[in-house]
Scaffold this motif. Structure first.
Motif, PDB file in Angstrom:
ATOM      1  N   UNK A 137       0.859  -1.181   0.000  1.00  0.00           N
ATOM      2  CA  UNK A 137       0.000   0.000   0.000  1.00  0.00           C
ATOM      3  C   UNK A 137       0.892   1.227   0.000  1.00  0.00           C
ATOM      4  N   UNK A 138       0.509   2.241  -0.754  1.00  0.00           N
ATOM      5  CA  UNK A 138       1.278   3.475  -0.773  1.00  0.00           C
ATOM      6  C   UNK A 138       0.891   4.304   0.448  1.00  0.00           C
ATOM      7  N   UNK A 139       1.905   4.813   1.148  1.00  0.00           N
ATOM      8  CA  UNK A 139       1.658   5.634   2.324  1.00  0.00           C
ATOM      9  C   UNK A 139       1.148   7.002   1.926  1.00  0.00           C
ATOM     10  N   UNK A 140       0.226   7.548   2.715  1.00  0.00           N
ATOM     11  CA  UNK A 140      -0.206   8.927   2.453  1.00  0.00           C
ATOM     12  C   UNK A 140       0.964   9.895   2.597  1.00  0.00           C
ATOM     13  N   UNK A 141       0.885  10.997   1.878  1.00  0.00           N
ATOM     14  CA  UNK A 141       1.891  12.040   1.938  1.00  0.00           C
ATOM     15  C   UNK A 141       1.256  13.248   2.634  1.00  0.00           C
ATOM     16  N   UNK A 142       2.026  13.893   3.506  1.00  0.00           N
ATOM     17  CA  UNK A 142       1.531  15.014   4.298  1.00  0.00           C
ATOM     18  C   UNK A 142       2.430  16.224   4.139  1.00  0.00           C
ATOM     19  N   UNK A 143       1.831  17.411   4.289  1.00  0.00           N
ATOM     20  CA  UNK A 143       2.607  18.630   4.454  1.00  0.00           C
ATOM     21  C   UNK A 143       2.373  19.074   5.896  1.00  0.00           C
ATOM     22  N   UNK A 144       3.472  19.333   6.593  1.00  0.00           N
ATOM     23  CA  UNK A 144       3.417  19.769   7.984  1.00  0.00           C
ATOM     24  C   UNK A 144       3.898  21.213   8.029  1.00  0.00           C
ATOM     25  N   UNK A 145       3.085  22.073   8.607  1.00  0.00           N
ATOM     26  CA  UNK A 145       3.468  23.470   8.790  1.00  0.00           C
ATOM     27  C   UNK A 145       3.961  23.631  10.219  1.00  0.00           C
ATOM     28  N   UNK A 146       5.188  24.087  10.339  1.00  0.00           N
ATOM     29  CA  UNK A 146       5.798  24.292  11.652  1.00  0.00           C
ATOM     30  C   UNK A 146       6.058  25.783  11.843  1.00  0.00           C
ATOM     31  N   UNK A 147       5.347  26.391  12.781  1.00  0.00           N
ATOM     32  CA  UNK A 147       5.575  27.803  13.086  1.00  0.00           C
ATOM     33  C   UNK A 147       6.824  27.925  13.942  1.00  0.00           C
ATOM     34  N   UNK A 148       7.878  28.472  13.352  1.00  0.00           N
ATOM     35  CA  UNK A 148       9.157  28.639  14.033  1.00  0.00           C
ATOM     36  C   UNK A 148       9.638  30.061  13.763  1.00  0.00           C
ATOM     37  N   UNK A 149       9.355  31.003  14.689  1.00  0.00           N
ATOM     38  CA  UNK A 149       9.780  32.381  14.479  1.00  0.00           C
ATOM     39  C   UNK A 149      11.284  32.461  14.182  1.00  0.00           C
ATOM     40  N   UNK A 150      11.620  33.185  13.123  1.00  0.00           N
ATOM     41  CA  UNK A 150      13.021  33.344  12.753  1.00  0.00           C
ATOM     42  C   UNK A 150      13.620  32.173  11.998  1.00  0.00           C
ATOM     43  N   UNK A 151      12.796  31.238  11.548  1.00  0.00           N
ATOM     44  CA  UNK A 151      13.317  30.047  10.856  1.00  0.00           C
ATOM     45  C   UNK A 151      14.208  30.408   9.675  1.00  0.00           C
ATOM     46  N   UNK A 152      13.831  31.447   8.945  1.00  0.00           N
ATOM     47  CA  UNK A 152      14.606  31.837   7.771  1.00  0.00           C
ATOM     48  C   UNK A 152      15.994  32.360   8.094  1.00  0.00           C
ATOM     49  N   UNK A 153      16.225  32.704   9.354  1.00  0.00           N
ATOM     50  CA  UNK A 153      17.535  33.217   9.765  1.00  0.00           C
ATOM     51  C   UNK A 153      18.409  32.143  10.420  1.00  0.00           C
ATOM     52  N   UNK A 154      17.904  30.900  10.477  1.00  0.00           N
ATOM     53  CA  UNK A 154      18.709  29.834  11.062  1.00  0.00           C
ATOM     54  C   UNK A 154      19.958  29.605  10.229  1.00  0.00           C
ATOM     55  N   UNK A 155      21.073  29.360  10.889  1.00  0.00           N
ATOM     56  CA  UNK A 155      22.334  29.123  10.182  1.00  0.00           C
ATOM     57  C   UNK A 155      22.359  27.705   9.623  1.00  0.00           C
ATOM     58  N   UNK A 156      23.292  27.455   8.734  1.00  0.00           N
ATOM     59  CA  UNK A 156      23.423  26.102   8.178  1.00  0.00           C
ATOM     60  C   UNK A 156      23.755  25.094   9.284  1.00  0.00           C
ATOM     61  N   UNK A 157      24.516  25.500  10.284  1.00  0.00           N
ATOM     62  CA  UNK A 157      24.819  24.595  11.405  1.00  0.00           C
ATOM     63  C   UNK A 157      23.574  24.291  12.224  1.00  0.00           C
ATOM     64  N   UNK A 158      22.729  25.291  12.435  1.00  0.00           N
ATOM     65  CA  UNK A 158      21.481  25.071  13.171  1.00  0.00           C
ATOM     66  C   UNK A 158      20.539  24.162  12.387  1.00  0.00           C
ATOM     67  N   UNK A 159      20.441  24.384  11.076  1.00  0.00           N
ATOM     68  CA  UNK A 159      19.604  23.521  10.242  1.00  0.00           C
ATOM     69  C   UNK A 159      20.129  22.096  10.220  1.00  0.00           C
ATOM     70  N   UNK A 160      21.448  21.952  10.207  1.00  0.00           N
ATOM     71  CA  UNK A 160      22.047  20.619  10.241  1.00  0.00           C
ATOM     72  C   UNK A 160      21.703  19.917  11.551  1.00  0.00           C
ATOM     73  N   UNK A 161      21.767  20.621  12.668  1.00  0.00           N
ATOM     74  CA  UNK A 161      21.440  20.031  13.977  1.00  0.00           C
ATOM     75  C   UNK A 161      19.975  19.606  14.026  1.00  0.00           C
ATOM     76  N   UNK A 162      19.087  20.447  13.490  1.00  0.00           N
ATOM     77  CA  UNK A 162      17.664  20.097  13.447  1.00  0.00           C
ATOM     78  C   UNK A 162      17.452  18.856  12.589  1.00  0.00           C
ATOM     79  N   UNK A 163      18.134  18.799  11.447  1.00  0.00           N
ATOM     80  CA  UNK A 163      18.029  17.641  10.559  1.00  0.00           C
ATOM     81  C   UNK A 163      18.518  16.368  11.235  1.00  0.00           C
ATOM     82  N   UNK A 164      19.622  16.471  11.956  1.00  0.00           N
ATOM     83  CA  UNK A 164      20.154  15.304  12.666  1.00  0.00           C
ATOM     84  C   UNK A 164      19.163  14.806  13.716  1.00  0.00           C
ATOM     85  N   UNK A 165      18.543  15.744  14.437  1.00  0.00           N
ATOM     86  CA  UNK A 165      17.550  15.350  15.440  1.00  0.00           C
ATOM     87  C   UNK A 165      16.386  14.635  14.772  1.00  0.00           C
ATOM     88  N   UNK A 166      15.895  15.197  13.677  1.00  0.00           N
ATOM     89  CA  UNK A 166      14.779  14.582  12.963  1.00  0.00           C
ATOM     90  C   UNK A 166      15.137  13.173  12.485  1.00  0.00           C
TER      91      UNK A 166
END
Length: 102
Positions: free
Chosen positions: A10-39
């Motif tokens: 069976x094909x799994x459903x696909x979802x879009x998740x909206x995450x309200x994160x103030x200042x997300x666009x200003x996160x550094x590449x290191x911060x984004x990498x840390x978030x990705x690693x946690x995920x």
């Protein structure tokens, strides 16, 4: 993919998740990498029933595309990772410029 009751895939459903994160666009590449690693760490714990396709970072929001058997699993991923999941929507269709060609 998931296994159906009779062993069929069976094909799994696909979802879009909206995450309200103030200042997300200003996160550094290191911060984004840390978030990705946690995920990714949480995904490994949850197993193969949930998959992260990609995310789009904007000014104060992150939009994530996931495949999962249900919304509850996405909420569990968010809770374990410490991420907000303000809105979760099932993707019913995907269109792009090639849609106009058919």
């Amino acid at each position: 993919m998931l296994q159906g009751e009779k062993g069929e895939a069976k094909i799994m459903p696909k979802y879009v998740i909206e995450r309200d994160i103030p200042g997300a666009g200003a996160l550094t590449s290191l911060e984004l990498k840390a978030i990705s690693k946690t995920s990714c760490s949480v995904l490994r714990k949850l197993g193969f029933d949930i998959q992260w396709d990609q995310s789009f970072v904007t000014g104060d929001r992150v939009y994530c595309i996931y495949r999962a058997p249900n919304e509850e699993m996405i909420r569990e991923h968010a809770a374990l990772g410490g991420f907000p999941a303000n809105r979760i929507s099932v993707i019913s269709s995907v269109i792009d410029p090639t849609t106009a060609e058919g």
